[in-house]
Every structure is written in structure tokens, then in C-alpha cells.
Scaffold this motif. Sequence first.
Motif, PDB file in Angstrom:
ATOM      1  N   GLU A 183       0.837  -1.209   0.000  1.00 47.11           N
ATOM      2  CA  GLU A 183       0.000   0.000   0.000  1.00 47.11           C
ATOM      3  C   GLU A 183       0.870   1.256   0.000  1.00 47.11           C
ATOM      4  N   GLU A 184       1.967   1.225   0.776  1.00 47.03           N
ATOM      5  CA  GLU A 184       2.871   2.375   0.788  1.00 47.03           C
ATOM      6  C   GLU A 184       3.520   2.566  -0.572  1.00 47.03           C
ATOM      7  N   VAL A 185       3.894   1.460  -1.218  1.00 51.23           N
ATOM      8  CA  VAL A 185       4.459   1.558  -2.562  1.00 51.23           C
ATOM      9  C   VAL A 185       3.443   2.154  -3.531  1.00 51.23           C
ATOM     10  N   SER A 186       2.195   1.735  -3.414  1.00 48.17           N
ATOM     11  CA  SER A 186       1.146   2.279  -4.284  1.00 48.17           C
ATOM     12  C   SER A 186       0.971   3.775  -4.057  1.00 48.17           C
ATOM     13  N   LEU A 187       1.016   4.198  -2.788  1.00 45.21           N
ATOM     14  CA  LEU A 187       0.902   5.630  -2.497  1.00 45.21           C
ATOM     15  C   LEU A 187       2.095   6.395  -3.051  1.00 45.21           C
ATOM     16  N   ARG A 188       3.294   5.819  -2.914  1.00 41.18           N
ATOM     17  CA  ARG A 188       4.479   6.471  -3.468  1.00 41.18           C
ATOM     18  C   ARG A 188       4.377   6.590  -4.981  1.00 41.18           C
ATOM     19  N   MET A 189       3.942   5.527  -5.632  1.00 43.18           N
ATOM     20  CA  MET A 189       3.823   5.563  -7.087  1.00 43.18           C
ATOM     21  C   MET A 189       2.743   6.546  -7.528  1.00 43.18           C
ATOM     22  N   THR A 190       1.646   6.606  -6.781  1.00 42.02           N
ATOM     23  CA  THR A 190       0.589   7.572  -7.105  1.00 42.02           C
ATOM     24  C   THR A 190       1.079   8.990  -6.925  1.00 42.02           C
ATOM     25  N   ASP A 191       1.821   9.234  -5.835  1.00 44.23           N
ATOM     26  CA  ASP A 191       2.366  10.564  -5.600  1.00 44.23           C
ATOM     27  C   ASP A 191       3.366  10.954  -6.680  1.00 44.23           C
ATOM     28  N   GLN A 192       4.203   9.992  -7.096  1.00 44.18           N
ATOM     29  CA  GLN A 192       5.158  10.273  -8.159  1.00 44.18           C
ATOM     30  C   GLN A 192       4.446  10.557  -9.479  1.00 44.18           C
ATOM     31  N   THR A 193       3.391   9.812  -9.753  1.00 42.49           N
ATOM     32  CA  THR A 193       2.615  10.063 -10.970  1.00 42.49           C
ATOM     33  C   THR A 193       1.962  11.436 -10.936  1.00 42.49           C
TER      34      THR A 193
END
Length: 276
Positions: free
Chosen positions: A200-210
Amino acid sequence: MREHLKDLPPAALNLLLSVGDHQQLHADDACIYGVFADLVYRLEGLTDELGLLHFVATEKLLLTGRRDGLHSIEAVRQSLRSGQSPKSHTALLESILMQVTSGVEEKSEALSDELDIIEERLIVDLTDDIPKRLAKARRLTVRLHRLLSTQRSVIARFEQNVWRTTGKAHDLKTSHVSQRLDWLDHEMVALRDRAHLLQEEVSLRMTDQTNRNLQLLTIVTTVFLPAGVISSIFGMNVGGLPLEHDRSGFIVTMLLLVGASGLVFWILKRLGMLRR
């Protein structure tokens, strides 16, 4: 060997020779038979693959069948070579079942170390290999949790039904195996939940980067939007365009383009959009 096979119940012999993939454990007046899953063992060591061990244990004989090399069989074989000798064939079967849990425990320790590495790297930065490694680790935790849960229920049903038999072959002691499975299952659930939180943290990081990339793209598009409008106007193939016959028209046009883009950039900076 053939004499012992003749004495086996048809159900035990059929299960020994079957290709079914359902874990089970049964007690008969003459024997104990069933199917247990274990981690596959190859020359390079313990793998993430699962294999099936078909077995039949009587008072004088233990028969096993498998398609792949299994960790439990390899561990018991090494213990026998070192001089350890079980008292009976049911005791040998107990050793095999305990080695099944030992392989899962070894794999759980490797998973814990892998999640530690992923978590430390995730704190620093999100690299490209982290999502794949995390997905692989989480998939393995789910598979091992399913394996342990099934084995717990199989042993629980065996302990409930074993009292119906009258033979000596059912002297299989499963209490310590059941306790080990309970503990391992709790550990595996904790690893599974930890992997889920990290994912979930990785998904949030990827969403934030996007979102940051989209914001940057939006800013660049907005800055050059006036320049694109001016270029479109002067690029129209119609008469009466300003500066059409002026020798300095190109310079004036470039100044307009740069000035318009600079004005938009200054406005965005004053609004604080460039600091987000």
C-alpha cells in the motif's frame, strides 16, 4: 514389498498412487495414509515451489511417493545418514511432518529478511525493482499461509477421527506438529499483513510520483500554451498578417513568444504552483 502392498486398504493404496492435489490425513486400523504439501528442494537449495508427498505408514513399513524432491524428505534422509534412528515407521512419519514445518519456518525467515530490505530501501527511495520484489514476497506469504491453514485443519480432523480406529498404526503424535503449525501460521499472517502494508505504501508512493509528473507536465503545457497560440496565429496561411513583410518580424515574433511564456511562468510562480 508386494506382500505389504496386498495388506494395504484399497483407499490407502489408491491415494498413494493418485495424482490428487488435496492435502489429507487418514487413520485406518492397519495404517495411516494421506497427502501433505511441502516446499520443493533442488540442487541449489530450497525453492518457492510446492510439491506433494503421498505416504502410507504401517507398523512395519513407510511408503512415500512424490514427483519432485521435497525438503522434508531430504532433511530426514540427512538425519538418517548422520546416525539418527526413529523407533518406528510412525515416528519416521512424525519426523517428516516436522521437517515440513521446518522448511516453511526457514522460508518465513527469508521472507522476513526480504521485507526488512525492502522496507529500508523504501524509506530512502522507491526504486524500480521494489514493486516486483514486494509482489513476489506477498504472493509467497499468501501461498504459505494457505498451505499452513490447510495442514492445520487436516491434522485437526485427523485428531478428531483417529479415536475410531483400533490398530496400533495410528500412534502418530500430532500435537507438537499442530502447535508448530499454529505458531508458523500466526507468523505467516503477520508477514502477509506486513507485505500488504508495504505494498500500500508503494502504491501511495507511485501515485504521488505520478501526480508530480502530471503536475510538471501541466506546468510545462501551461507555460508554452501562449507561445503555441501565437505560433498558430502567425502560421495561418491568410493575408493581412502583421509583420508579414517586415524584415524584423521574426525577431519580434520570437520576443512575443518568449515574453508570453515568461509572463505565464511568473504568474504560476506568484500563485505558488511551482513549489507544490
